[in-house]
Design a protein around this motif. Structure first.
Motif, PDB file in Angstrom:
ATOM      1  N   VAL A 161       0.840  -1.102   0.042  1.00 33.16           N
ATOM      2  CA  VAL A 161       0.076  -0.060   0.096  1.00 33.16           C
ATOM      3  C   VAL A 161       0.920   1.319   0.118  1.00 33.16           C
ATOM      4  N   VAL A 162       0.431   2.252  -0.457  1.00 34.86           N
ATOM      5  CA  VAL A 162       0.874   3.800  -0.324  1.00 34.86           C
ATOM      6  C   VAL A 162       1.205   4.091   1.158  1.00 34.86           C
ATOM      7  N   SER A 163       2.290   4.192   1.792  1.00 37.86           N
ATOM      8  CA  SER A 163       2.102   4.473   3.100  1.00 37.86           C
ATOM      9  C   SER A 163       3.768   5.246   3.498  1.00 37.86           C
ATOM     10  N   GLN A 164       3.663   5.710   4.729  1.00 34.43           N
ATOM     11  CA  GLN A 164       5.070   6.253   5.304  1.00 34.43           C
ATOM     12  C   GLN A 164       5.314   5.800   6.654  1.00 34.43           C
ATOM     13  N   GLU A 165       6.409   5.692   6.930  1.00 31.46           N
ATOM     14  CA  GLU A 165       6.696   5.169   8.195  1.00 31.46           C
ATOM     15  C   GLU A 165       8.099   5.837   8.722  1.00 31.46           C
ATOM     16  N   GLU A 166       7.924   6.441  10.148  1.00 28.19           N
ATOM     17  CA  GLU A 166       9.142   7.227  10.580  1.00 28.19           C
ATOM     18  C   GLU A 166       9.675   6.482  11.593  1.00 28.19           C
ATOM     19  N   ARG A 167      10.952   6.295  11.791  1.00 22.68           N
ATOM     20  CA  ARG A 167      11.794   5.743  13.054  1.00 22.68           C
ATOM     21  C   ARG A 167      12.825   6.580  13.392  1.00 22.68           C
ATOM     22  N   GLU A 168      13.087   6.585  14.609  1.00 18.23           N
ATOM     23  CA  GLU A 168      14.267   7.449  15.404  1.00 18.23           C
ATOM     24  C   GLU A 168      15.037   6.482  15.516  1.00 18.23           C
ATOM     25  N   VAL A 169      16.404   6.984  14.926  1.00 19.64           N
ATOM     26  CA  VAL A 169      17.587   6.016  15.248  1.00 19.64           C
ATOM     27  C   VAL A 169      18.666   7.017  15.998  1.00 19.64           C
ATOM     28  N   GLU A 170      19.203   6.013  16.865  1.00 17.29           N
ATOM     29  CA  GLU A 170      19.957   6.712  18.106  1.00 17.29           C
ATOM     30  C   GLU A 170      21.451   6.895  17.555  1.00 17.29           C
ATOM     31  N   ALA A 171      22.088   7.948  17.962  1.00 15.53           N
ATOM     32  CA  ALA A 171      23.602   7.953  17.757  1.00 15.53           C
ATOM     33  C   ALA A 171      24.274   6.656  17.912  1.00 15.53           C
ATOM     34  N   ASP A 172      25.301   6.486  17.031  1.00 18.05           N
ATOM     35  CA  ASP A 172      25.832   5.051  17.055  1.00 18.05           C
ATOM     36  C   ASP A 172      27.070   5.197  16.111  1.00 18.05           C
ATOM     37  N   ALA A 173      28.106   4.228  16.379  1.00 11.97           N
ATOM     38  CA  ALA A 173      29.273   4.224  15.540  1.00 11.97           C
ATOM     39  C   ALA A 173      29.127   3.042  14.622  1.00 11.97           C
ATOM     40  N   CYS A 174      29.512   3.441  13.108  1.00  9.07           N
ATOM     41  CA  CYS A 174      29.247   2.667  12.112  1.00  9.07           C
ATOM     42  C   CYS A 174      30.577   1.549  12.159  1.00  9.07           C
ATOM     43  N   PHE A 175      30.573   0.356  11.234  1.00  5.93           N
ATOM     44  CA  PHE A 175      31.612  -0.328  11.191  1.00  5.93           C
ATOM     45  C   PHE A 175      33.044   0.247  10.841  1.00  5.93           C
ATOM     46  N   ASP A 176      33.103   1.305  10.097  1.00  8.57           N
ATOM     47  CA  ASP A 176      34.386   1.906  10.046  1.00  8.57           C
ATOM     48  C   ASP A 176      34.778   2.728  11.054  1.00  8.57           C
ATOM     49  N   GLY A 177      34.009   2.845  12.147  1.00  9.26           N
ATOM     50  CA  GLY A 177      34.308   3.732  13.054  1.00  9.26           C
ATOM     51  C   GLY A 177      33.524   5.030  13.274  1.00  9.26           C
ATOM     52  N   THR A 178      33.130   5.455  11.905  1.00  9.57           N
ATOM     53  CA  THR A 178      32.469   6.775  11.955  1.00  9.57           C
ATOM     54  C   THR A 178      31.306   6.904  13.044  1.00  9.57           C
ATOM     55  N   HIS A 179      31.366   7.963  13.751  1.00 11.51           N
ATOM     56  CA  HIS A 179      30.126   8.243  14.735  1.00 11.51           C
ATOM     57  C   HIS A 179      29.239   8.938  13.959  1.00 11.51           C
ATOM     58  N   VAL A 180      27.807   8.594  13.933  1.00 14.42           N
ATOM     59  CA  VAL A 180      26.793   9.237  13.560  1.00 14.42           C
ATOM     60  C   VAL A 180      25.665   9.756  14.482  1.00 14.42           C
ATOM     61  N   PRO A 181      25.618  10.921  14.309  1.00 17.41           N
ATOM     62  CA  PRO A 181      24.428  11.617  15.418  1.00 17.41           C
ATOM     63  C   PRO A 181      23.049  10.950  15.147  1.00 17.41           C
TER      64      PRO A 181
END
Ligand SMILES: C[S@@+](CC[C@H](N)C(=O)[O-])C[C@H]1O[C@@H](n2cnc3c(N)ncnc32)[C@H](O)[C@@H]1O
Length: 279
Positions: A161-181
């Motif tokens: 169906v046509v729809s939109q869903e939002e989700r908050e993603v917490e700050a975390d570190a990626c596999f390569d070590g980059t920290h993402v807010p």
């Protein structure tokens, strides 16, 4: 403006945002390994990751155990270049056990893998039965005897169906070590054609400063149904296919994350499961 573009690029790397919001490679690898082990009594060694994108799954596999090897396949040279610069580089000398190949996933079958994974519905790029059958045949030929193909898929009464869903993603570190807010992930099912099953979806991201990254990723898919995919796996020569679904945890109001083999399950609004082809 001096320095701004580089700063923006760092803060807005769409692949990092994707890895943190969409992928759960440890859970996927645990699943693939468990199904393989149950069949063979030992762990798979060579993982082939079709549609590998930034090759996060392959890199996590290589990191998991010294004898593990991975082959990541994607036709997009720029994405593969990024896979090398970020995730593969983070492996250090272990990257020797990783091979990244810039080709169409259906175009070659060697070396043969123990376990092939094609995840996040990427194989839905094919719009016709002959195309999907050709991919399944090639995926089967690219497996050692006893090897398995792990796909994921979704469905349910409210899925197409046509729809939109939002989700908050917490700050975390990626596999390569980059920290993402922290940021917001937005899954946008923009159109569904019930006649052709053409399904247009996008991922947008809203960053902490309010910036909206519209259509960071766009998908032009066919919405495939589970029974027709199982029929195609059988036609492609897989000896058997199995369906694995998780259970709903009432207390947590979330999936319990444990995927069990099913022959039947209660249809829900939206479900996500694994489909496994066994050679
Ligand atoms: C959604 S991303 C998958 C990223 C990641 N592997 C995951 O599981 O989330 C889909 C990728 O498939 C690649 N792709 C699409 N069609 C392909 C094909 N026929 N052969 C190889 N790669 C393909 C695209 O370049 C893109 O990087």
């Amino acid at each position: 403006m001096t320095g701004r573009p580089a700063a923006r690029q760092r803060a807005y790397d769409r692949h990092h945002l994707y890895e943190l919001s969409v992928q759960n490679v440890d859970a996927d690898l645990d699943f693939g390994e468990r199904v393989y082990r149950r069949r063979h009594g030992n762990a798979p060694l060579l993982l082939r990751e079709d549609f590998c994108g930034t090759a996060l799954l392959s890199c996590a596999w290589v990191k998991r155990r010294l004898e593990n090897r991975a082959l990541g396949v994607d036709r997009d040279a720029r994405t593969l270049e990024r896979a090398k610069e970020k995730n593969a580089a983070a492996l250090g000398p272990d990257a020797e056990r990783l091979e990244l190949v810039c080709r169409d996933v259906g175009s070659f079958t060697r070396p043969r893998a123990d376990l092939t994974m094609a995840l996040n519905f990427s194989y839905w790029v094919w719009k016709t039965r002959p195309e999907m059958l050709a991919y399944f045949k090639s995926a089967r030929a690219a497996l050692r005897p006893g090897g398995i193909l792990v796909l994921d898929l979704f469905g349910g009464t409210e899925a197409a169906v046509v729809s939109q869903e939002e989700r908050e993603v917490e700050a975390d570190a990626c596999f390569d070590g980059t920290h993402v807010p922290a940021f917001t992930y937005i899954w946008d099912q923009a159109s569904f054609n019930p006649i052709s099953h053409d399904f247009q979806c996008s991922i947008h991201f809203r960053l902490g400063d309010g910036t909206l990254l519209r259509q960071a990723f766009h998908y032009d898919w066919r919405f495939w149904m589970l029974p027709e995919l199982r029929e195609l796996l059988a036609e492609a020569g897989f000896a058997r296919s199995e369906v694995y679904m998780d259970d709903w945890d009432e207390e947590e109001a979330d999936s319990n994350g444990i995927f069990r083999r099913r022959r039947d399950f209660d249809n829900e609004g939206v479900w996500v499961g694994y489909l496994v082809g066994l050679t």
